[in-house]
Structures are given as structure tokens and as C-alpha cells.
Write a protein that holds these residues in place. Structure first.
Motif: not given
Length: 525
Positions: A206, A213, A216-217, A219-221, A223-224
Motif C-alpha cells: 500500500e 495499470k 497494478d499488474q 503489484i498483483q504479481l 503479492r502472489s
């Protein structure tokens, strides 16, 4: 049925319990519970029967060696049970206790919530019914050894719940295991706790300022990837925030309560880097610390170690690091014993490691060992929509630190910042905003306050009818003249512009600003 509790003080004589029980039974009173201590007996009694309790108390007080009989509100074991219940209900951690047969004896409200079962339905049943056959508490009873922070998972109402469990054995009078107690923590709660208790400098996802975008992509990667223990390589140009991402991955991982240990592979010579990473034994070299020293991989065990600029690691150290990662053990410099380590590795580079592998400058086996999860950070020029929000963030941050109220950027200045290619990425953007905040004399940064490189080349569009070089020179001269006029000395000007004192002096001589400001007695030293 109503009950009454009595405290019976007695002499310490053999057979006192038998005498007291005989009197109570002789009056037709049922004993629900009894506690016996030296010189005192506690009894929980049903209806007193013939003569009521007054008659029973009189009969007890008339018994030889009974000193006194008193009515009480509760017995010691009841007080202890209420205290234990209050403690178990007040803690957030789930607590489950079992006997030596692994049947549940205690389950607190937090455990009811975590396991999705009521305590009254679980008591007396095998713990495996609720925690599964591989439950850490069952394993601890089987091995006779306590466990710390063991990860487990279970299915509750169709969803998978991950938890961390620590188990302690309960010993009987002979020291044998009579049961065990397990403390379970929901991993989501652990992560939230880690965020709320993190020290200044810790980073979570955060904290990464963006609206684009593409970020965003990424960060999502990330996180996983965070919840895995596999190695990660973060690729990105200088200033794109590689260490920021490494810290955020650590904060979102199961290792978040342990250490994050960064090391820059380009900052130290090879011999010193080896001892820093792997440690050394006493006498390994001249000046070695007495008793030796643990290396950073030992220090980071159970946590995360971050190798920045991994491409700078010398080939001998690449081979030693590969062996340590494969075997989970390190050997200190000058030592012979192998020390177990369990640290997650995150590496970062602004180089193309595959190209270095092809050139035989980076080991291919280490590359494949590290490159399990590659994450590529986009440069700032590929996420220009993030520049305005980053500028706003830096304005608030730097204005507070520098004690200046600069709250906005003009449209022309923001356009200039957005169109610039930012070879130094976010780090360069922050430096430019810091210079501009220093130069601004009001609440707004304008285009004339922007300095986009260390050579004092200002961000300015070419003046129509002139060449680019001439336009830049004129804008540079105007910016420098304003800074000299405002700050008075070349040293203060250098600090405000973020350049060296020598650079300022050379530019002053180049543009003749010393002569222009002589009448104002402006110091250039």
C-alpha cells in the motif's frame, strides 16, 4: 438443585476427611465436590436435609478436631476455573488442549471461531477431527518434543484457513507427557499484526504510490509471489524501486515477523563481501573478531536476505552462494562446520542476467536457482500517469521535512515533468522536486524552478527562432542568476540546486554573474 459451599478448618490429624464426610453423609447431604488442603477442607453440598444447614454446621463444629465451619461463596477450584476461563476468553489466539489420548480438554472462544466448532461439541473428541491427522499438536505428542511456529492449514466451511501453531507438552508428576496445549494464530491476523506493529522503514504494498495499470499488474504479481518461499529476482532500471518491492514482498510473506537483511553486492570488495555474507571464524584473517562472526545469511535465517546488484557478485562467491542455497547450509570463512540457514532470497539487478550468462559473467546454475519468480519493474517513462501523484506525494513529504509550504505545481511545470524521460526514474524525480522546493519562494513550483540534471540543464522548451542549445543556456543562466540573488553565496546555491560547489563557481564565471552581482556584494565563496 441449590448448593451451599463450606470451608471447614481442622487440626492436621489422620482421618479428618473421613470424619467430616461421615458427619455430612450422616445428615443425608450429597457432596458435589470437595477439595482438601492441610488444615482445611472445602465442600460443595446439595440440600442440607434434616435440620437444614444450621444443624449441619453445628454437627460439624461439634466434631473432634474441627476448629471452625464457614459458609463461602466459592471454592478455590471454582475461582481458578473462572480465572482460567477469563484468561482463555480474553486472548485473541486460538488455544486447544488435549490429554495424552489426544482428546480435546480445552477449547477457547478464539479456537471456536477459527475452527468453526463449538467447544461443548469438541470436548472429549479426538483433536484430529478438527485439526486434521497432521495437526502439530498430535505430532508433538507423538515425538515428545515441543514445536514453534509450525505452519498448518485446514478446511473450514469450504475455505482453506492457514495458521501458525506452537505446541507445549503438559507433564504429569513423573515428567511423562500427560497432554499438550497448542496456540494457533490465523495467518491473516499475523499479517495484520505485522503491519500494525511494523517499525518505521518497513514497507507494504500500500506504500507504493501509483495509479497506472502496469504498476497494478506488477503489484498483483508481487503479492502472489510474496506468500511463497521461492527465490525472486527483481529487474529494473536504477531508481525504479527494487528494494521497495523487496521489502513489500517480505512484509506480505510468512516471514514478516523475522528480519529483512539487505546487502549491496557492488558496495564491498570481494574478500570483505564473502565474510559479510557467510561470516568468519576466529583467526580466519588478521583483525578477525574474537569468537568469529555470523554472516548475514545466518542473521537472516527464517527471514529474507536481499542481494542488491547481484550481477556484481564475483564468480567464486556465486559458486559459494549457489551451494548455500541448494543445501540450506553455510560455511564461514576459515571454518569447517556447516551451519543450517533458512532464509528466503530476493535479488535485484538493472542488468540482463541472461546476457551475462551467455557472456560467462554470471553462472547459469545460479541464474536458474534465483530466477524462480522474475518481476520486472517498468521505468517511469512507461508509467507517466503516475508522475502527478508521485509529485504530490514528494511535495507533502519534502515540504514537511524542509519546513516550506509548497503545495502545488504549475500546469507548465507538471507538463514538463510528465514529458521528461527520467533516466534516473523515481529517485531522479524526487531529487528534482527537492531542488524545486528549495528554490520556490512561494507555494507554487513553476517551470523555472525545475532542474532536470546535475549539469544544471533546466527543463525549458526552446524559445521560438533559436536553437535548443542557446535556449537551454539562456534558461540555465536565468535560473542560476535567480538562485545567486536569493541565496547570496555559491555554497548555499550549490546546496539549493543539489550540485557541487565547483559546478556553481564554473557556471558563475561562464555567465559573468560574479560581475553582475558585484554591486550587491554577493559572495561566491
Amino acid at each position: 438443585m441449590a448448593t451451599t459451599r463450606l470451608r471447614i478448618d481442622t487440626e492436621d490429624k489422620v482421618g479428618m476427611v473421613l470424619r467430616v464426610v461421615g458427619v455430612i453423609a450422616g445428615r443425608g447431604v450429597n457432596i458435589r465436590a470437595m477439595e482438601v488442603y492441610p488444615n482445611v477442607i472445602y465442600a460443595v453440598l446439595d440440600d442440607a436435609g434434616r435440620g437444614g444447614f444450621s444443624g449441619l454446621i453445628a454437627a460439624l463444629e461439634g466434631t473432634p478436631d474441627v476448629r471452625r465451619v464457614t459458609r463461602i461463596r466459592s471454592c478455590p477450584h471454582e475461582d481458578k476455573e473462572r480465572q482460567t476461563s477469563a484468561v482463555l476468553s480474553s486472548v485473541n489466539e486460538a488455544i486447544v488442549a488435549v490429554d495424552r489420548a489426544r482428546n480435546v480438554t480445552i477449547m477457547n472462544p478464539a479456537a471456536e471461531r477459527l475452527l468453526g466448532v463449538r467447544a461443548r461439541d469438541a470436548l472429549g473428541r479426538p483433536v484430529e477431527e478438527f485439526l486434521g491427522p497432521d495437526a502439530p499438536i498430535a505430532r508433538a505428542l507423538a515425538t515428545g518434543k515441543p514445536l514453534d511456529n509450525v505452519k498448518g492449514s485446514l478446511n473450514v466451511a469450504g475455505r482453506t484457513v492457514e495458521y501458525m501453531s506452537s505446541v507445549r507438552l503438559i507433564a504429569d508428576h513423573s515428567g511423562a507427557a500427560a497432554g499438550a496445549v497448542s496456540i494457533l494464530r490465523d495467518m491473516e491476523d499475523v499479517r495484520h499484526l505485522a503491519e500494525s506493529a511494523r517499525v518505521p522503514g518497513d514497507v507494504v504494498f500500500e506504500d507504493i504510490i501509483h495509479v497506472s495499470k502496469c504498476m497494478d499488474q506488477v503489484i498483483q504479481l508481487a503479492r502472489s509471489v510474496a506468500r511463497s518461499s521461492s527465490s525472486v529476482v527483481i529487474y529494473g532500471e536504477s531508481g525504479t524501486g527494487k528494494e521497495l518491492f523487496a521489502r513489500a514482498i517480505h512484509s506480505a510473506s510468512d516471514r514478516c515477523l523475522k528480519r529483512f537483511v539487505p546487502i549491496n553486492c557492488a558496495a564491498l570488495p570481494e574478500t570483505l563481501l564473502e565474510s559479510e555474507i557467510f561470516g568468519y571464524e576466529e583467526g580466519a584473517f588478521t583483525g578477525a573478531q574474537k569468537g568469529g562472526k555470523a554472516g548475514l545469511m545466518e542473521f537472516a535465517s527464517e527471514g529474507t536476505i536481499f542481494f542488491d546488484e547481484i550481477e556484481e557478485l564475483a564468480p567464486p562467491l556465486q559458486a559459494k552462494l549457489l551451494r548455500a542455497l541448494q543445501e540450506g547450509r553455510v560455511r564461514r570463512v576459515g571454518g569447517h562446520r556447516e551451519i543450517p540457514v533458512d532464509c528466503r532470497v530476493i535479488a535485484a539487478t538493472n542488468a540482463d542476467l541472461r546476457a551475462l550468462v551467455a557472456l560467462k559473467r554470471f553462472r547459469d546454475d545460479l541464474y536458474y536457482r534465483l530466477n524462480v519468480f522474475p518481476i520486472v519493474l517498468p521505468p517511469l517513462r512507461e508509467r507517466r500517469e503516475d508522475i502527478p501523484v508521485l509529485v504530490g506525494h514528494f511535495l507533502r513529504q519534502l515540504g514537511s521535512r524542509l519546513g516550506k509550504r509548497v503545495t502545488r505545481v504549475s500546469r507548465e511545470a507538471l507538463e514538463t515533468l510528465t514529458l521528461y524521460d527520467w533516466p534516473g526514474n523515481i529517485r531522479e524525480l524526487r531529487n528534482v522536486i527537492e531542488r524545486a522546493v528549495n528554490l520556490a519562494d512561494g507555494e507554487e513550483i513553476t517551470r523555472r524552478h525545475l532542474v532536470l540534471d546535475s549539469a544544471l540543464s533546466p527543463a525549458s522548451a526552446p524559445v521560438p527562432g533559436t536553437g535548443l542549445r542557446a535556449s537551454l543556456a539562456e534558461a540555465e543562466r536565468a535560473l542560476l542568476a535567480e538562485a545567486v540573488s536569493r541565496h547570496g553565496s555559491s555554497r548555499k546555491v550549490a546546496r539549493a540546486l543539489g550540485v557541487s560547489h565547483t559546478t556553481v563557481l564554473n557556471k558563475i564565471r561562464k555567465y559573468g554573474l560574479r560581475r553582475e552581482n558585484a554591486e550587491r556584494k554577493v559572495s561566491t565563496v
